[in-house]
Enzyme design. Structure first.
Site, mmCIF file in Angstrom:
data_model
loop_
_atom_site.group_PDB
_atom_site.id
_atom_site.type_symbol
_atom_site.label_atom_id
_atom_site.label_comp_id
_atom_site.label_asym_id
_atom_site.label_seq_id
_atom_site.Cartn_x
_atom_site.Cartn_y
_atom_site.Cartn_z
ATOM 1 N N GLY A 48 -2.707 20.112 12.635
ATOM 2 C CA GLY A 48 -3.923 19.876 11.395
ATOM 3 C C GLY A 48 -4.136 18.558 11.410
ATOM 4 N N ASP A 65 2.139 25.554 15.136
ATOM 5 C CA ASP A 65 0.889 25.746 14.297
ATOM 6 C C ASP A 65 0.665 27.130 14.167
ATOM 7 O OD1 ASP A 65 -1.012 23.408 12.858
ATOM 8 O OD2 ASP A 65 -1.593 25.516 12.679
ATOM 9 N N ASN A 125 -5.309 26.765 9.458
ATOM 10 C CA ASN A 125 -6.349 25.677 8.874
ATOM 11 C C ASN A 125 -6.449 24.656 10.083
ATOM 12 O OD1 ASN A 125 -7.875 24.503 7.019
ATOM 13 N ND2 ASN A 125 -6.494 23.084 6.371
ATOM 14 N N SER A 171 3.997 13.831 -1.332
ATOM 15 C CA SER A 171 2.474 13.724 -1.964
ATOM 16 C C SER A 171 2.613 12.907 -3.098
ATOM 17 C CB SER A 171 1.707 14.773 -2.256
ATOM 18 O OG SER A 171 0.577 14.523 -2.897
ATOM 19 N N TYR A 177 0.294 23.918 -5.908
ATOM 20 C CA TYR A 177 0.667 23.238 -4.840
ATOM 21 C C TYR A 177 1.638 21.906 -5.083
ATOM 22 C CZ TYR A 177 -0.192 19.408 -1.460
ATOM 23 O OH TYR A 177 -0.063 18.266 -0.585
ATOM 24 N N LYS A 182 5.507 20.510 -3.366
ATOM 25 C CA LYS A 182 6.023 19.310 -2.805
ATOM 26 C C LYS A 182 7.282 19.075 -3.775
ATOM 27 C CE LYS A 182 3.371 19.329 0.130
ATOM 28 N NZ LYS A 182 3.801 19.217 1.744
ATOM 29 N N PHE A 240 -0.339 8.936 -0.408
ATOM 30 C CA PHE A 240 -1.369 8.630 -1.366
ATOM 31 C C PHE A 240 -2.610 9.414 -0.870
ATOM 32 C CE2 PHE A 240 0.149 6.552 -5.067
ATOM 33 C CZ PHE A 240 1.549 6.663 -4.560
ATOM 34 N N ASN A 241 -3.727 9.056 -0.663
ATOM 35 C CA ASN A 241 -5.055 9.546 -0.121
ATOM 36 C C ASN A 241 -5.334 9.258 1.307
ATOM 37 O OD1 ASN A 241 -4.777 9.738 -3.219
ATOM 38 N ND2 ASN A 241 -6.858 10.890 -2.919
ATOM 39 N N LEU A 269 -12.876 14.171 -1.394
ATOM 40 C CA LEU A 269 -14.084 13.206 -1.514
ATOM 41 C C LEU A 269 -14.889 12.998 -0.133
ATOM 42 C CD1 LEU A 269 -15.755 11.066 -3.113
ATOM 43 C CD2 LEU A 269 -14.090 9.674 -3.007
ATOM 44 N N GLY A 318 -7.763 18.619 -14.102
ATOM 45 C CA GLY A 318 -6.655 18.172 -13.357
ATOM 46 C C GLY A 318 -6.386 16.920 -12.899
HETATM 47 P P1 NAD Z 1 -3.901 20.549 7.273
HETATM 48 O O1 NAD Z 1 -4.213 21.740 6.882
HETATM 49 O O2 NAD Z 1 -5.017 19.882 8.105
HETATM 50 O O3 NAD Z 1 -2.528 20.675 8.232
HETATM 51 C C1 NAD Z 1 -1.535 21.611 7.981
HETATM 52 C C2 NAD Z 1 -1.290 22.618 9.215
HETATM 53 O O4 NAD Z 1 -0.295 23.227 8.998
HETATM 54 C C3 NAD Z 1 -2.512 23.422 9.707
HETATM 55 O O5 NAD Z 1 -2.853 22.961 10.881
HETATM 56 C C4 NAD Z 1 -2.234 24.618 9.613
HETATM 57 O O6 NAD Z 1 -2.660 25.670 10.094
HETATM 58 C C5 NAD Z 1 -0.564 24.593 9.649
HETATM 59 N N1 NAD Z 1 0.193 25.683 8.848
HETATM 60 C C6 NAD Z 1 0.211 26.035 7.501
HETATM 61 N N2 NAD Z 1 1.039 26.912 7.308
HETATM 62 C C7 NAD Z 1 1.673 27.144 8.353
HETATM 63 C C8 NAD Z 1 2.918 28.262 8.769
HETATM 64 N N3 NAD Z 1 3.129 28.928 7.969
HETATM 65 N N4 NAD Z 1 3.223 27.988 10.082
HETATM 66 C C9 NAD Z 1 2.529 27.229 11.158
HETATM 67 N N5 NAD Z 1 1.709 26.343 10.732
HETATM 68 C C10 NAD Z 1 1.282 26.266 9.362
HETATM 69 O O7 NAD Z 1 -3.265 19.319 6.103
HETATM 70 P P2 NAD Z 1 -3.110 17.941 6.354
HETATM 71 O O8 NAD Z 1 -4.001 17.139 5.455
HETATM 72 O O9 NAD Z 1 -3.037 17.538 7.597
HETATM 73 O O10 NAD Z 1 -1.598 17.843 5.325
HETATM 74 C C11 NAD Z 1 -0.322 17.774 6.396
HETATM 75 C C12 NAD Z 1 0.543 17.842 5.274
HETATM 76 O O11 NAD Z 1 0.534 16.552 4.364
HETATM 77 C C13 NAD Z 1 0.814 18.952 4.109
HETATM 78 O O12 NAD Z 1 2.119 19.332 4.080
HETATM 79 C C14 NAD Z 1 0.165 18.490 2.971
HETATM 80 O O13 NAD Z 1 0.610 19.102 2.022
HETATM 81 C C15 NAD Z 1 0.627 16.799 3.179
HETATM 82 N N6 NAD Z 1 -0.319 16.015 2.340
HETATM 83 C C16 NAD Z 1 -1.464 15.945 2.752
HETATM 84 C C17 NAD Z 1 -2.227 14.980 1.926
HETATM 85 C C18 NAD Z 1 -3.757 15.121 2.357
HETATM 86 O O14 NAD Z 1 -4.537 14.326 1.481
HETATM 87 N N7 NAD Z 1 -4.247 15.359 3.307
HETATM 88 C C19 NAD Z 1 -1.773 14.278 0.744
HETATM 89 C C20 NAD Z 1 -0.488 14.329 0.548
HETATM 90 C C21 NAD Z 1 0.226 15.253 1.225
HETATM 91 C C1 WQD Z 2 -10.618 11.780 -5.058
HETATM 92 C C2 WQD Z 2 -11.443 11.191 -5.999
HETATM 93 C C3 WQD Z 2 -12.004 13.059 -7.262
HETATM 94 C C4 WQD Z 2 -14.597 15.103 -4.496
HETATM 95 C C5 WQD Z 2 -5.819 15.507 -3.716
HETATM 96 C C6 WQD Z 2 -4.696 16.188 -4.001
HETATM 97 C C7 WQD Z 2 -3.392 15.316 -3.939
HETATM 98 C C8 WQD Z 2 -3.345 15.005 -2.306
HETATM 99 C C9 WQD Z 2 -4.743 14.076 -2.188
HETATM 100 C C10 WQD Z 2 -2.184 16.528 -0.855
HETATM 101 C C11 WQD Z 2 -11.183 11.926 -7.594
HETATM 102 C C12 WQD Z 2 -13.293 12.294 -6.812
HETATM 103 C C13 WQD Z 2 -13.766 14.132 -5.021
HETATM 104 C C14 WQD Z 2 -15.935 15.055 -5.022
HETATM 105 C C15 WQD Z 2 -15.537 13.345 -6.325
HETATM 106 N N1 WQD Z 2 -3.176 16.041 -1.553
HETATM 107 N N2 WQD Z 2 -14.356 13.379 -5.965
HETATM 108 N N3 WQD Z 2 -16.249 14.202 -5.909
HETATM 109 O O1 WQD Z 2 -7.686 14.613 -6.208
HETATM 110 O O2 WQD Z 2 -6.778 12.407 -5.526
HETATM 111 O O3 WQD Z 2 -6.045 14.358 -4.453
HETATM 112 O O4 WQD Z 2 -5.678 14.951 -2.390
HETATM 113 O O5 WQD Z 2 -1.156 16.283 -1.628
HETATM 114 O O6 WQD Z 2 -2.365 16.164 -4.199
HETATM 115 O O7 WQD Z 2 -4.497 16.509 -5.573
HETATM 116 O O8 WQD Z 2 -8.266 13.534 -3.917
HETATM 117 O O9 WQD Z 2 -10.234 13.483 -2.295
HETATM 118 O O10 WQD Z 2 -10.176 15.423 -4.018
HETATM 119 O O11 WQD Z 2 -10.500 13.164 -5.041
HETATM 120 O O12 WQD Z 2 -16.185 12.562 -7.301
HETATM 121 O O13 WQD Z 2 -16.735 15.984 -4.490
HETATM 122 O O14 WQD Z 2 -12.658 11.502 -5.585
HETATM 123 O O15 WQD Z 2 -12.634 13.457 -8.732
HETATM 124 O O16 WQD Z 2 -11.305 11.036 -8.405
HETATM 125 P P1 WQD Z 2 -7.276 13.736 -5.305
HETATM 126 P P2 WQD Z 2 -9.800 13.926 -3.675
#
Ligand code: NAD
Ligand code: WQD
Length: 338
Positions: free
Chosen positions: A10, A31, A35, A125, A150, A154, A178-179, A200, A297
């Site tokens: 991922g 994996d 996704n 997260s 979701y 976490k 964070f993001n 975003l 939200g």
């Molecule tokens: P992603 O979807 O790109 O990566 C997750 C990977 O896990 C994918 O490749 C998917 O195929 C795999 N996967 C899902 N379910 C599975 C299963 N049952 N068995 C094996 N593989 C499985 O997401 P990401 O953005 O890389 O996020 C990675 C982790 O970080 C996640 O746990 C997510 O919740 C956490 N996280 C992400 C963000 C973000 O903004 N991207 C923020 C905070 C936390």
């Molecule tokens: C960022 C800002 C939107 C899209 C999410 C999850 C959080 C974490 C990170 C995993 C916000 C604005 C967005 C668009 C916009 N993930 N926006 N137009 O919501 O902070 O966090 O991802 O753990 O749990 O909730 O990230 O990138 O969706 O949004 O104006 O088309 O951009 O309103 O203010 P967010 P985001």
């Protein structure tokens, strides 16, 4: 040293595999490709010159998970990314999220216990903080009731690991991201959302490339300097490097408690309009935008106090917002040419 990276195909996991390999650690990706695309393994090897082992396994399946651990039998640690992560989808289909995110974690922990794998880094997260009363957010900031299933997964994931650490010799680090945005400088790996993106940064790059008509800006009436919501955007490569530091801390037994928690952010909040401006500056493209009401939200503003990670992990985010938008755009363009 061999590390199992669940969800390693991922977005974040693939960047972490690159960093681990560049540190000389052997990695195995597991994996289910729910996704992700299989060619990420080849892309990683084009960056590092090393091909990680890849196992197509659904971690919801306890026997398949155990068989994977037994096949290698020498993992020193696990980094657990595997999860579904679409906040909106989790509201519509909560059981899909509880089933996948909780079962995959429990199966992984059970296999770890059976094979005496003692170290885990968990992807948590900033969503666990909700809208904090005081900013910036430290690890001591009280957790709020998550706003989505979701978010619950976490929060529950952290609690499950905490309990297992109490009950066994497991040692854990929870990383509260964070993001994360941006892509690897090679432009070979990055964020590749399936379907219409919620987040975003991919929405911006898909608008710029012509896949989306315009970017919706969700809310301009927040109590912030320009009225748009504020987040702590962090470059995914910086984020990935913190995983290497965390693993080193665990395997070298430098952790001071069985479970440690670190915020991973830059410490600086940026508004939606600041991200848009940065993208326009680094790409030279003017984005079409439309002002919309607030997205349900969404929190108004949140950014990290990363002092603990800076001091204890000796890690600091280095890359600027312009580095993030520039690399995200470079990756988007590469994907379009194939
Ligand atoms: P992603 O979807 O790109 O990566 C997750 C990977 O896990 C994918 O490749 C998917 O195929 C795999 N996967 C899902 N379910 C599975 C299963 N049952 N068995 C094996 N593989 C499985 O997401 P990401 O953005 O890389 O996020 C990675 C982790 O970080 C996640 O746990 C997510 O919740 C956490 N996280 C992400 C963000 C973000 O903004 N991207 C923020 C905070 C936390
Ligand atoms: C960022 C800002 C939107 C899209 C999410 C999850 C959080 C974490 C990170 C995993 C916000 C604005 C967005 C668009 C916009 N993930 N926006 N137009 O919501 O902070 O966090 O991802 O753990 O749990 O909730 O990230 O990138 O969706 O949004 O104006 O088309 O951009 O309103 O203010 P967010 P985001």
């Amino acid at each position: 040293m061999k590390i199992l990276v669940t969800g390693g195909a991922g977005y974040i996991g693939s960047h972490v595999v690159v960093e681990l390999q560049q540190h000389g650690w052997e990695t195995v990706i597991v994996d289910d490709l729910s996704n992700a695309f299989p060619d990420v393994v080849d892309r990683i090897s084009r960056i590092t010159g090393k091909t990680p082992d890849f196992e197509l396994v659904d971690l919801k399946d306890p026997q398949a998970t155990f068989d994977l651990f037994r096949k290698y039998n020498d993992f020193q640690a696990v980094i657990h990314f595997a999860a579904h992560k679409a906040v909106g989808e989790s509201v519509e289909n909560p059981l899909k999220y509880y089933r996948n995110n909780i079962l995959s974690l429990v199966n992984t922990l059970e296999a770890m216990a059976l094979l005496n794998v003692r170290h885990i880094v968990f992807s948590s997260s900033c969503t666990v903080y909700g809208q904090p009363d005081v900013l910036p957010v430290t690890e001591e900031t009280p957790l709020k009731e998550p706003l989505s299933p979701y978010g619950h997964t976490k929060r529950i994931g952290e609690a499950i690991i905490n309990d297992q650490c109490q009950a066994s010799n497991l040692q854990a680090i929870h990383l509260r991201y964070f993001n994360p945005i941006g892509a690897h400088e090679s432009a070979l790996i990055g964020e590749l959302p399936t379907g219409i993106p919620d987040n975003l940064m991919p929405y911006i790059t898909q608008t710029a490339i012509g896949k989306r008509d315009f970017l919706r800006i969700w809310g301009t009436d927040y109590n912030t300097p320009d009225g748009t919501a504020i987040r702590d955007y962090i470059h995914v490569v910086d984020l990935a490097k913190a995983h290497v530091k965390s693993l080193e801390r665990l395997v070298n037994q430098q952790n001071s408690e069985p479970v440690e928690v670190f915020n991973l952010g830059t410490g600086t909040g940026c508004s939606v309009l600041e991200v848009v401006e940065s993208f326009e500056r680094t790409s030279g493209i003017k984005l079409k935008t439309q002002i919309m009401p607030r997205r349900p939200g969404d929190v108004e503003k949140v950014w990290a106090d990363p002092t603990r990670a800076n001091q204890i992990l000796k890690w600091t985010a280095q890359r600027s917002l312009d580095d993030m938008t520039k690399s995200a755009w470079a990756f988007q363009k590469t994907m379009e040419v194939g």
